[in-house]
Structure formats: C-alpha cells, structure tokens
Design a protein around this motif. Structure first.
Motif, PDB file in Angstrom:
ATOM      1  N   ILE A   1       0.822  -1.213   0.000  1.00  0.00           N
ATOM      2  CA  ILE A   1       0.000   0.000   0.000  1.00  0.00           C
ATOM      3  C   ILE A   1       0.859   1.267   0.000  1.00  0.00           C
ATOM      4  O   ILE A   1       0.628   2.185  -0.799  1.00  0.00           O
ATOM      5  N   TYR A   2       1.839   1.349   0.885  1.00  0.00           N
ATOM      6  CA  TYR A   2       2.632   2.578   1.004  1.00  0.00           C
ATOM      7  C   TYR A   2       3.284   2.939  -0.327  1.00  0.00           C
ATOM      8  O   TYR A   2       3.149   4.068  -0.822  1.00  0.00           O
ATOM      9  N   GLN A   3       3.974   1.989  -0.915  1.00  0.00           N
ATOM     10  CA  GLN A   3       4.675   2.247  -2.179  1.00  0.00           C
ATOM     11  C   GLN A   3       3.690   2.588  -3.293  1.00  0.00           C
ATOM     12  O   GLN A   3       3.958   3.478  -4.115  1.00  0.00           O
ATOM     13  N   SER A   4       2.560   1.897  -3.309  1.00  0.00           N
ATOM     14  CA  SER A   4       1.570   2.146  -4.350  1.00  0.00           C
ATOM     15  C   SER A   4       0.966   3.542  -4.223  1.00  0.00           C
ATOM     16  O   SER A   4       0.686   4.214  -5.225  1.00  0.00           O
ATOM     17  N   LEU A   5       0.767   4.002  -2.996  1.00  0.00           N
ATOM     18  CA  LEU A   5       0.294   5.367  -2.777  1.00  0.00           C
ATOM     19  C   LEU A   5       1.351   6.380  -3.208  1.00  0.00           C
ATOM     20  O   LEU A   5       1.047   7.364  -3.885  1.00  0.00           O
ATOM     21  N   ALA A   6       2.588   6.117  -2.812  1.00  0.00           N
ATOM     22  CA  ALA A   6       3.682   7.042  -3.120  1.00  0.00           C
ATOM     23  C   ALA A   6       3.896   7.169  -4.625  1.00  0.00           C
ATOM     24  O   ALA A   6       4.231   8.252  -5.130  1.00  0.00           O
ATOM     25  N   GLN A   7       3.698   6.088  -5.351  1.00  0.00           N
ATOM     26  CA  GLN A   7       3.950   6.080  -6.797  1.00  0.00           C
ATOM     27  C   GLN A   7       2.708   6.394  -7.625  1.00  0.00           C
ATOM     28  O   GLN A   7       2.792   6.475  -8.849  1.00  0.00           O
ATOM     29  N   GLY A   8       1.572   6.567  -6.977  1.00  0.00           N
ATOM     30  CA  GLY A   8       0.356   6.881  -7.700  1.00  0.00           C
ATOM     31  C   GLY A   8      -0.316   5.702  -8.364  1.00  0.00           C
ATOM     32  O   GLY A   8      -1.227   5.880  -9.189  1.00  0.00           O
ATOM     33  N   VAL A   9       0.117   4.488  -8.030  1.00  0.00           N
ATOM     34  CA  VAL A   9      -0.542   3.292  -8.559  1.00  0.00           C
ATOM     35  C   VAL A   9      -1.978   3.226  -8.055  1.00  0.00           C
ATOM     36  O   VAL A   9      -2.890   2.811  -8.772  1.00  0.00           O
ATOM     37  N   ILE A  10      -2.184   3.634  -6.815  1.00  0.00           N
ATOM     38  CA  ILE A  10      -3.521   3.774  -6.246  1.00  0.00           C
ATOM     39  C   ILE A  10      -3.649   5.200  -5.713  1.00  0.00           C
ATOM     40  O   ILE A  10      -2.653   5.877  -5.446  1.00  0.00           O
ATOM     41  N   ASP A  11      -4.886   5.648  -5.570  1.00  0.00           N
ATOM     42  CA  ASP A  11      -5.129   6.979  -5.011  1.00  0.00           C
ATOM     43  C   ASP A  11      -5.329   6.929  -3.502  1.00  0.00           C
ATOM     44  O   ASP A  11      -5.058   7.920  -2.805  1.00  0.00           O
ATOM     45  N   GLY A  12      -5.835   5.799  -3.020  1.00  0.00           N
ATOM     46  CA  GLY A  12      -6.145   5.732  -1.608  1.00  0.00           C
ATOM     47  C   GLY A  12      -6.350   4.314  -1.135  1.00  0.00           C
ATOM     48  O   GLY A  12      -6.186   3.343  -1.886  1.00  0.00           O
ATOM     49  N   ALA A  13      -6.730   4.206   0.128  1.00  0.00           N
ATOM     50  CA  ALA A  13      -6.981   2.916   0.762  1.00  0.00           C
ATOM     51  C   ALA A  13      -7.976   3.156   1.887  1.00  0.00           C
ATOM     52  O   ALA A  13      -8.525   4.260   2.024  1.00  0.00           O
ATOM     53  N   GLU A  14      -8.197   2.164   2.709  1.00  0.00           N
ATOM     54  CA  GLU A  14      -9.091   2.328   3.859  1.00  0.00           C
ATOM     55  C   GLU A  14      -8.611   1.432   4.981  1.00  0.00           C
ATOM     56  O   GLU A  14      -8.164   0.308   4.752  1.00  0.00           O
ATOM     57  N   ASN A  15      -8.647   1.969   6.183  1.00  0.00           N
ATOM     58  CA  ASN A  15      -8.236   1.186   7.350  1.00  0.00           C
ATOM     59  C   ASN A  15      -8.544   1.979   8.611  1.00  0.00           C
ATOM     60  O   ASN A  15      -9.160   3.052   8.553  1.00  0.00           O
ATOM     61  N   ASN A  16      -8.097   1.449   9.762  1.00  0.00           N
ATOM     62  CA  ASN A  16      -8.367   2.099  11.034  1.00  0.00           C
ATOM     63  C   ASN A  16      -7.266   3.107  11.388  1.00  0.00           C
ATOM     64  O   ASN A  16      -6.225   3.181  10.733  1.00  0.00           O
ATOM     65  N   TRP A  17      -7.489   3.862  12.439  1.00  0.00           N
ATOM     66  CA  TRP A  17      -6.529   4.881  12.871  1.00  0.00           C
ATOM     67  C   TRP A  17      -5.141   4.301  13.146  1.00  0.00           C
ATOM     68  O   TRP A  17      -4.139   4.828  12.622  1.00  0.00           O
ATOM     69  N   PRO A  18      -5.005   3.271  13.979  1.00  0.00           N
ATOM     70  CA  PRO A  18      -3.655   2.761  14.279  1.00  0.00           C
ATOM     71  C   PRO A  18      -2.888   2.300  13.042  1.00  0.00           C
ATOM     72  O   PRO A  18      -1.683   2.541  12.925  1.00  0.00           O
ATOM     73  N   THR A  19      -3.569   1.639  12.113  1.00  0.00           N
ATOM     74  CA  THR A  19      -2.890   1.168  10.905  1.00  0.00           C
ATOM     75  C   THR A  19      -2.479   2.337  10.015  1.00  0.00           C
ATOM     76  O   THR A  19      -1.390   2.339   9.426  1.00  0.00           O
ATOM     77  N   PHE A  20      -3.322   3.336   9.907  1.00  0.00           N
ATOM     78  CA  PHE A  20      -3.018   4.538   9.127  1.00  0.00           C
ATOM     79  C   PHE A  20      -1.696   5.157   9.588  1.00  0.00           C
ATOM     80  O   PHE A  20      -0.897   5.628   8.766  1.00  0.00           O
ATOM     81  N   VAL A  21      -1.460   5.089  10.899  1.00  0.00           N
ATOM     82  CA  VAL A  21      -0.232   5.664  11.456  1.00  0.00           C
ATOM     83  C   VAL A  21       0.921   4.664  11.458  1.00  0.00           C
ATOM     84  O   VAL A  21       2.025   4.962  10.990  1.00  0.00           O
ATOM     85  N   SER A  22       0.699   3.459  11.970  1.00  0.00           N
ATOM     86  CA  SER A  22       1.802   2.504  12.142  1.00  0.00           C
ATOM     87  C   SER A  22       2.426   2.100  10.821  1.00  0.00           C
ATOM     88  O   SER A  22       3.634   1.831  10.747  1.00  0.00           O
ATOM     89  N   GLU A  23       1.621   2.077   9.745  1.00  0.00           N
ATOM     90  CA  GLU A  23       2.146   1.727   8.420  1.00  0.00           C
ATOM     91  C   GLU A  23       2.614   2.959   7.641  1.00  0.00           C
ATOM     92  O   GLU A  23       2.989   2.856   6.483  1.00  0.00           O
ATOM     93  N   ARG A  24       2.570   4.116   8.301  1.00  0.00           N
ATOM     94  CA  ARG A  24       3.052   5.383   7.736  1.00  0.00           C
ATOM     95  C   ARG A  24       2.277   5.811   6.498  1.00  0.00           C
ATOM     96  O   ARG A  24       2.762   6.602   5.694  1.00  0.00           O
ATOM     97  N   HIS A  25       1.054   5.338   6.358  1.00  0.00           N
ATOM     98  CA  HIS A  25       0.250   5.739   5.213  1.00  0.00           C
ATOM     99  C   HIS A  25      -0.087   7.229   5.273  1.00  0.00           C
ATOM    100  O   HIS A  25      -0.342   7.859   4.235  1.00  0.00           O
ATOM    101  N   TYR A  26      -0.106   7.795   6.481  1.00  0.00           N
ATOM    102  CA  TYR A  26      -0.416   9.215   6.622  1.00  0.00           C
ATOM    103  C   TYR A  26       0.661  10.102   5.994  1.00  0.00           C
ATOM    104  O   TYR A  26       0.420  11.292   5.743  1.00  0.00           O
ATOM    105  N   GLU A  27       1.811   9.534   5.691  1.00  0.00           N
ATOM    106  CA  GLU A  27       2.869  10.303   5.030  1.00  0.00           C
ATOM    107  C   GLU A  27       2.567  10.519   3.543  1.00  0.00           C
ATOM    108  O   GLU A  27       3.063  11.484   2.941  1.00  0.00           O
ATOM    109  N   VAL A  28       1.778   9.630   2.950  1.00  0.00           N
ATOM    110  CA  VAL A  28       1.544   9.693   1.505  1.00  0.00           C
ATOM    111  C   VAL A  28       0.067   9.837   1.141  1.00  0.00           C
ATOM    112  O   VAL A  28      -0.272   9.931  -0.044  1.00  0.00           O
TER     113      VAL A  28
END
Length: 342
Positions: A210-237
């Motif tokens: 997910i992180y790499q795909s968001l960073a590269q524009g392969v996907i526009d977004g995803a969905e998950n809970n608050w802890p995962t959004f932060v722990s997987e660093r998705h909030y950076e991208v």
C-alpha cells in the motif's frame, strides 16, 4: 468428522506445513503428539499483526492467565508478525491442528462460513460501542459457534477499529467524491463490491504494497483504522482522511478443534475464561492505541474531515442483498440492527 477448509494450497503453505510438522513442540522439546491429550506445555499461537499490536498482547495476556491458573502447566507462545504465514495460510494450518491458536480477521472466514458475513457488512454497526455490545451478546456466541464444523473453536472476538477512507487526491464528503478514485482493498469479494458500489475503482493489492503504491500513484487511496493509518506510515503519503467509518468488522481468536479436543474439560473451561478476560485487556490496549494514533495525525499535515454517513450507507443495500441470502444470516442482521443505540 468436521469439514476441512477448502483453501487454495501454495508452495509456501506446503513448506510451512513441513516446518511446522517437524518443529512445533509441546513442553520441553517433546514432539507434538496428534492423538494424545494435552496435559502440559506451550500452545502455539499465530498472528499476522506485529508483536506490539493489541491482539498479540491480548493473547500473551491470555497465556499468562492460564499459566498462573495452572501453576505453569499450560501457556501460550505467540508467533507474531506473520512468522507462520499470512492469515489464509495459518487458518488452514490451524484447521488441521498444526497451530493451536490463531487470531484471524473475519474476512478470510467469510469465504467458507456464511454466518460470519453479517459482521463484515459495511455500515452494519453505527459505533464501536454498538459493535462491542453485539459481539458480547448471544449473537457473537452464535457466530463463534458456526466455526466448529470447520474444525475451528471460536474463543472470543476482538476489535479491529473503525475503518475509513484515506487518499492523496481530495477530501471525501459525499459519495460523488469517490468517483474515479483507485482505492486499495483486500482480496475480498465483499470489499470489492463495497468500493465499486460507492463509485470508486477497487484495486486488490497486498497490504504490504500500500505505502509504495500510494507514493507512486498506482492507487489513489486505501481504507483502514486509525492505528494502521499511522503505524504503516500511510499518513505520510495520503493527506486526506475522511471519517466514513464504513466498517467496524471485528477479529476473532480461534483454536484448532483437534487441539481443543485434546484438552481436559477443565482446561477447556479455563481457555474460554482466559479468552473472555483477554477481550477486556485487548480493548484497553486498543483504545490507548487509537488515542495515540489520533494525536499523531493531529500533529501532521493530514486533513481530517467528518462525513455524513447516511448517503454512503444507502448505496450499500445492493451489497447487503448480494451477500446476505439465507434466513439465518438475515436473522443475525436484524438482531444487530435491533441492538443499535436509540
């Protein structure tokens, strides 16, 4: 004989089976006997979440609980972080007794046990308190009991948080905002149907990508809970978090029926008692984790917006009708709706 899970076998699974068959132990180095009662030793537990995750710590709490009550005769060793394989792999291994305990999301269970589907429906729960009230009731007990024909004993139900959409393009306030967005989903027919019904394009890719795909524009977004959004660093991208809270699907702790049947009746009762106690600990840890994640996001550049969920929920009726087809499922759905606040 109970039904075996009909899951696709892979070379990786065969390899793990071989390793598990030759290396899982009971007690001080004794090989795990397939036909003898479990009198003492360590039960093996699997979890795909990392070692500090609330579900992992809850099962470790359960291990300490039974160790204390048995004077150290029984305990639990948790292999976290997917050490024993992904959830699909470990679920099958658990069903034939290669793993004793397994924390599993409801999504993999949906593919073979229809009674687990109501808990996975979008917008079936209107709050965390509603979800907890349902899973703690006779409804939760019935869903757990439905797993036994599949060689699994459902011990308890844990939280998995409220899942919301986040993306790198724009805030989502109404369903029309989702039109054309490429949203990552798990490889689940229900998730795919949900996202497509909202007007977005569901893209099933592995969680680890997910992180790499968001960073590269392969996907526009995803969905998950608050802890995962932060722990997987998705909030950076993904700079837009929209609180749709479309899913509050819980998770469950199951035990291999083969392992369960080899426990003495008193130890079976103790396992259920310990599992129930572990739910309280898991929720305590989960609530702390959510609060910490919210604080991290508040200090970041992420734009968070509230969402009026009713227009989204109204689009889910075809999804519910697609997956809820039996009278038993419909009764569970009705009972869940009756237990909403107000």
């Amino acid at each position: 004989m109970g039904k075996r899970l009909n899951l696709t076998k892979t070379p990786a699974l065969v390899s793990r089976r071989s390793v598990l068959a030759g290396s899982l132990v009971l007690g001080a180095g004794a090989m795990l006997p397939a036909c003898k009662p479990i009198m003492s030793g360590l039960l093996t537990g699997a979890d795909a979440h990392p070692g500090d995750y609330p579900t992992v710590r809850a099962v470790e709490f359960m291990g300490r609980y039974i160790a204390k009550r048995t004077g150290g005769r029984l305990g639990i060793k948790v292999f976290a972080g997917g050490q024993l394989g992904n959830e699909t792999d470990t679920l099958e291994i658990t069903s034939f007794g290669g793993i004793d305990l397994n924390r599993i999301n409801f999504a993999p269970l949906n593919s073979f046990e229809p009674m687990t589907l109501p808990f996975s429906l979008p917008f079936i729960f209107d709050s965390v308190s509603h979800m907890r009230r349902v899973v703690d009731s006779e409804v939760g007990d019935a869903v757990l009991a439905s797993l036994e024909p599949h060689k699994l004993i459902g011990l308890c139900i844990y939280d998995s948080g409220a899942r919301s959409f986040y993306n790198a393009r724009r805030p989502i306030t109404v369903p029309a905002d989702m039109k054309g967005l490429k949203i990552r989903v798990p490889a689940s027919d229900l998730y795919i149907a949900m996202v497509n019904a909202l007007g977005a394009n569901a893209v099933p890719i592995p969680f680890s990508e997910i992180y790499q795909s968001l960073a590269q524009g392969v996907i526009d977004g995803a969905e998950n809970n608050w802890p995962t959004f932060v722990s997987e660093r998705h909030y950076e991208v993904a700079k837009y978090l929209s609180l749709t809270q479309h899913l509050l699907t819980p998770e469950t702790l199951v035990m291999s029926k083969d392992s369960w049947d080899r426990l003495q009746p008193a130890d079976q009762a103790l396992m259920r008692e310990a599992a129930k106690a572990s739910v309280i600990e898991m929720r305590r840890l989960w609530d702390i984790r959510v609060a910490e994640a919210k604080a991290t996001v508040a200090a970041s550049r992420v734009e968070v917006n509230e969402v009026e969920t009713q227009p989204f929920a109204e689009l889910m009726r075809p999804v519910w009708d697609q997956f809820i087809t039996t009278p038993a499922q419909k009764r569970v759905v009705q009972r869940i709706l009756e237990m909403k606040e107000g």
